[in-house]
Each structure stands twice: as structure tokens, then as C-alpha cells.
Enzyme design. Sequence first.
Site, short mmCIF file in Angstrom:
data_model
loop_
_atom_site.label_atom_id
_atom_site.label_comp_id
_atom_site.label_asym_id
_atom_site.label_seq_id
_atom_site.Cartn_x
_atom_site.Cartn_y
_atom_site.Cartn_z
N ASP A 1 44.18 35.47 40.88
CA ASP A 1 44.41 35.72 42.30
C ASP A 1 45.37 36.90 42.45
OD1 ASP A 1 44.45 35.49 45.02
OD2 ASP A 1 45.65 33.66 45.09
N ASP B 1 39.67 39.10 46.29
CA ASP B 1 40.82 39.19 45.39
C ASP B 1 41.04 37.93 44.57
OD1 ASP B 1 41.84 37.53 47.47
OD2 ASP B 1 43.86 38.07 46.84
N GLU B 2 40.04 37.10 44.44
CA GLU B 2 40.24 35.81 43.79
C GLU B 2 38.98 35.40 43.04
OE1 GLU B 2 41.21 32.85 46.73
OE2 GLU B 2 40.93 31.23 45.31
MG LIG Z 1 45.45 36.64 46.81
#
Ligand SMILES: [Mg+2]
Length: 360
Positions: A5, A100-101
Site C-alpha cells: 500500500d 496504489d494498493e
Molecule cells: Mg495507500
Amino acid sequence: MLHLDMDAFYASVEQRDAPELKGRPVIVGGSPERRGVVCAASYEARQFGIRSAMPSRTAARLCPSGVFLPPRMDQYRAESVEIFRLVAATGVRVEQVSVDEAYLEATHVVPPIGGDPDERLEAAMPLARELKAAIRSLRGLTASIGIASNKLLAKLASDFRKPDGLMLITDRECSAFLRPLACRALHGVGAVTADVLARSGLNTIGDLQDHPGDLRALLGSFGPVLKRYALGQDDRPLELGDEIKTISSETTFERDTADRPTLRAVLREQAGEIAAKLQRRRLAARTVQVKVRYGDFTTLTRQFSVEEPLADPAEIYRIACWLLGRDQLVRRPLRLLGVGVSGVNETGPSQLVLSLGSIR
Ligand SMILES: [Mg+2]
């Protein structure tokens, strides 16, 4: 299983690209003067209590020194592509959850050592360190990574040491690690479920572990699942299909209308309907979109993404209203009005932050 993350992704990209913003509270989102909504906040800004989906005006009040920047979604998406190129280069199998993960399954790229499952987890540490270092040196950004034997624990691990964290939860330690956390830290537990549990005196995951039953009486079929989560057990596989989930609600008017109270009432109802669907399925969404159609069948859509997933009717409503106002979509009477959410996935990390905050 690894959970990767990026740390305060949108705001970190802004701070990287404009070094004078490093160390300052950066708030990505609509402007406070134009009734905007916060889409992401840097860690400096979060210390003032600012979080995504909050009205920008509230954020400006909480943090008068905050630097407000308009979101550059194309930039964030392009950055995401570069980061996931680095991830792919490691050879892991990837389930990307958002820009983003991601969950990374590393079983086949980590050298097998012995038969002890916890030693096998340890063997994934060098891979995680290398990936973090590559993202830092090649992209100028920090990521947090959690390692554990399943998705549930890997995600908790990546959230726990943010930012720039690296944490491994072994099978041996997992039950003790979970004990003090609030129930809301567990996948699928939102405000409503947490309330039901609290009314039975179940506040921490330890309470769930010690509870003699399988929680079916309290939570129906989710009860036994949650009981297993509380014990650190989770057999959800990596989902490799990138099906785009959308939930939406549309209304066609009998007569075209530009009447604000009518439109607001419809929007509020639609937001409520979508939120109920999300909450029932224990999901949250990152993107809210509105759709309007005029008398001549011209159809327009507008959308806005926040960094922390949301499932709250008031937040969906607020963003939808703001989108309609921002682009003056109601200058002409509407034949149709709709709201939808996408970027839908499991209830997000913001809840862990909340639950950890509440037990400190
Ligand atoms: Mg994040």
C-alpha cells in the site's frame, strides 16, 4: 501473501513533484471556496484530523495552513503504472485493488526453506525490502508492505506500521497481535456491524476470540466468517480477474426538471440506496459519478475519486451534489439523473486507522 500500500499516495506524488511541499500539510481536492471535497491528505494534514470525503471548507478550518491542490488523476494513474511495473518485475502474482494498493502472492518466487510455515514467511522479507527500495529509489515514493499467510493479516500488517512500514505477522503471533485491536479492524466490519457487536459487549478482536459461539446469532452467516477472521484465519484467494464493479441508481423524470429541491431529494435517495447496497455487501467505493441526461438525450457524466474508500450515504450525496454544481450540469432541465460508485472493493484501511486510534 504480501499487501502493498503506497503511503498517502496522491499527496506523496504532489510532495515529490514539488519538494517545497515536503513536510507541509497537503490536501488534494476541491477548493474550500468552491465547496469542494477532500480527496486525499498528506500525513502532515492527517494530524489535523483531515480525511478524504470531508468538505474542503471543514479541512480549511481544521488546518488553516493547509496547501490545497486540485487532484491530477492522470498523473496518479501514470505513476501507478510505473510502480506496478516494478512489482511485476519481481515475478509475484498480483491482485491490484486500486491505483496504489495490491495483494501479492509470492509463494512461487520465495525459495522454500524447511517445512515451518513461519520460516517460509520470513523468507519473503528480502523480496519486500527490495521492492520497497526499488519504489523509493526509482519512483521517489514510499510504500508499506505487510507479510503474513493470508490477505486479512497481510493488510493489517501493512496498515500497522505506516508510513514506510514493513511488518510480518507470523501464524504463531497472529492471535496475540489481533487481541487488542478494535473489531472494526477486521475485514467486513463497518460501523453497523461494530455497533451490533458493541451492544453485546464485543469491542476488541480478543472479545471475539473468547466468545464461545460462532457469532451466527448476532450476525447471521457472516458470524462464523468473522469468528475465523478474529482467529487470524482467512482463505480468500487472490482475485486475478480485473472485473470493474459498479453500483448505480438512476431516475428518469416524468417531466424534465431543473427544480433543485426535487433533484436534491432524488439524489439523496439514490445515495442512500447505493450506500445500503455497499454496506450490505461489506464493500466500499473510491469513485463517485453522476450522470445527467437532457431533453435532447445529450448525456454527460462526471466523476470524482477519493483515496480512502467510502460507503456513507452523506458522503456519496455530498460528492454527487458537488459534481453537479461544479460543472453546472443543471443549467437545463434534466430528463434523467443518476449516481453511481465504482472502484468498489472491500471496506478500506481508513477503518483500521479509526479503530487503532480509538484503542490508544
Ligand atoms: Mg495507500
